[in-house]
Design an enzyme around this catalytic site. Structure first.
Site, PDB file in Angstrom:
ATOM      1  CG  ASP A 209      -8.638   0.620  13.298  1.00  6.02           C
ATOM      2  OD1 ASP A 209      -7.560   0.142  12.900  1.00  6.02           O
ATOM      3  OD2 ASP A 209      -9.345   1.340  12.566  1.00  6.02           O
ATOM      4  CG  ASP A 211     -11.617   4.891  10.076  1.00  5.95           C
ATOM      5  OD1 ASP A 211     -10.376   4.938  10.114  1.00  5.95           O
ATOM      6  OD2 ASP A 211     -12.295   5.734   9.477  1.00  5.95           O
TER       7      ASP A 211
HETATM    8  N1  LIG Z   1      -8.524   2.972  10.402  1.00  8.84           N
HETATM    9  C1  LIG Z   1      -7.546   2.805   9.529  1.00  8.84           C
HETATM   10  N2  LIG Z   1      -7.432   3.631   8.471  1.00  8.84           N
HETATM   11  C2  LIG Z   1      -6.437   3.444   7.566  1.00  8.84           C
HETATM   12  N3  LIG Z   1      -5.515   2.488   7.661  1.00  8.84           N
HETATM   13  C3  LIG Z   1      -5.580   1.660   8.707  1.00  8.84           C
HETATM   14  N4  LIG Z   1      -4.808   0.625   9.064  1.00  8.84           N
HETATM   15  C4  LIG Z   1      -5.295   0.116  10.199  1.00  8.84           C
HETATM   16  N5  LIG Z   1      -6.386   0.797  10.599  1.00  8.84           N
HETATM   17  C5  LIG Z   1      -6.582   1.784   9.685  1.00  8.84           C
END
Ligand SMILES: Nc1ncnc2[nH]cnc12
Ligand SMILES: CSC[C@H]1O[C@H](OP(=O)(O)O)[C@H](O)[C@@H]1O
Length: 291
Positions: A209, A211
């Protein structure tokens, strides 16, 4: 010569290692408490492999509740020489979209309240973390990725947050502006403990992703992450299979000395050492404590 034994710690979405052959499950006891799960010990193409699921089946354990010390201790007891983390992470860079594998070479610690050292009162040690990832192991992973046609970025910085909540927008933008590449909640305590246990360590950070900094993506959801991870699981298994096929059967000495990290680390005078702590250190520091 030391026999090479590859350890694999599977993170979110990776609760088993497809392709592992001749598997037996073993619960190894640790003086550091209960590890996340039983070890799954087997081989791929004759290379001994020890697998552990970091969050356990069913994703029972939160990143803050994982007993990282027990996990690393049992890997050491099982004879692991080289340890690879397969982990989900968020990305801070447009050019690292979901699906990308990042072979990180640096970490930043934003965790708090985690037990991330085997040492302490009665036996103090300070290992170097200047280069937290073993370069030769990282290079072998990169070569395996190339051989399998898996695109893997050669370096990057992983910021390890405490969690379990994802970052605020201000945190996410800060990390992005600081130039960090990816974010997760698990890998730095592991890298520190692996170094203390003299294991070569490397991370395959699998982007799931963007974030929450990305204008087109807004907030992260677990559902989105798991969807991407499922798509990546096959790639991760192929990567490990190729790595195992080409991996040297004798452990290669680490060019930055990860496998001898305690040679220059213990500062407590022999007469000031606590025998109880020394007992618990039998696996991780036996090489230097017992000569
Ligand atoms: N955006 C994110 N922040 C922290 N841990 C994660 N693991 C997978 N995506 C994450
Ligand atoms: C399920 S999203 C957050 C979760 O995923 C990552 O886990 P892992 O590093 O074990 O693959 C992240 O660190 C969080 O624990």
């Amino acid at each position: 010569m030391t026999k090479a034994v590859l350890g694999i710690i599977g993170g979110s979405g990776l609760y088993d290692l497809p392709g592992l052959q001749n598997v037996r499950e073993e619960r190894i006891e640790s003086p550091w408490g209960l590890p996340s799960a039983a070890l799954r010990i087997g081989d791929i193409d004759g290379l001994p492999i020890v697998f552990m699921s970091r969050h356990d089946k069913g994703h029972r354990l939160s990143p803050s509740d994982i007993n990282y010390r027990a996990n690393i201790d049992v890997m050491k007891r099982a004879g692991v020489t080289d340890l690879i983390s397969l982990s989900a992470c968020g990305s801070f860079k447009e050019e690292l979209p979901p699906g990308t594998f990042v072979l990180v070479d640096q970490f930043v610690d934003r965790t708090f309240g985690r037990a991330s050292s085997f040492f302490g009162t009665g036996c103090v040690a300070h290992v170097s973390m200047a280069h937290p990832v073993s370069p030769r192991l990282r290079m072998r992973i990169a070569e395996a990725a190339d051989a399998e046609g898996i695109s893997a970025v050669r370096d990057g910085t992983y910021v390890c947050m405490e969690g379990p909540q994802f970052s605020t927008l201000a945190e996410s933008l800060t990390y992005k502006n600081l130039g960090y590449s990816v974010i997760g909640m698990t890998n730095l305590p592991e890298a520190k403990l692996a170094r203390e246990a003299e294991l070569c360590y490397a991370t395959v950070a699998m982007v799931t992703d963007y974030d929450c900094w990305h204008p087109d993506h807004d907030a992260v959801t677990v559902q989105d992450i798991i969807r991407v991870l499922m798509a990546n699981a096959d790639k991760a298994a192929k990567l490990v299979a190729r790595l195992a096929k080409d991996f040297p059967r004798e452990h290669e000495p680490c060019p930055i000395g990860s496998d001898r990290a305690l040679d220059t680390a213990i500062i407590t005078a022999p007469e000031a050492r606590d025998p109880e702590l020394l007992k618990k250190l039998d696996a991780v520091a036996g090489r230097v404590l017992n000569g």
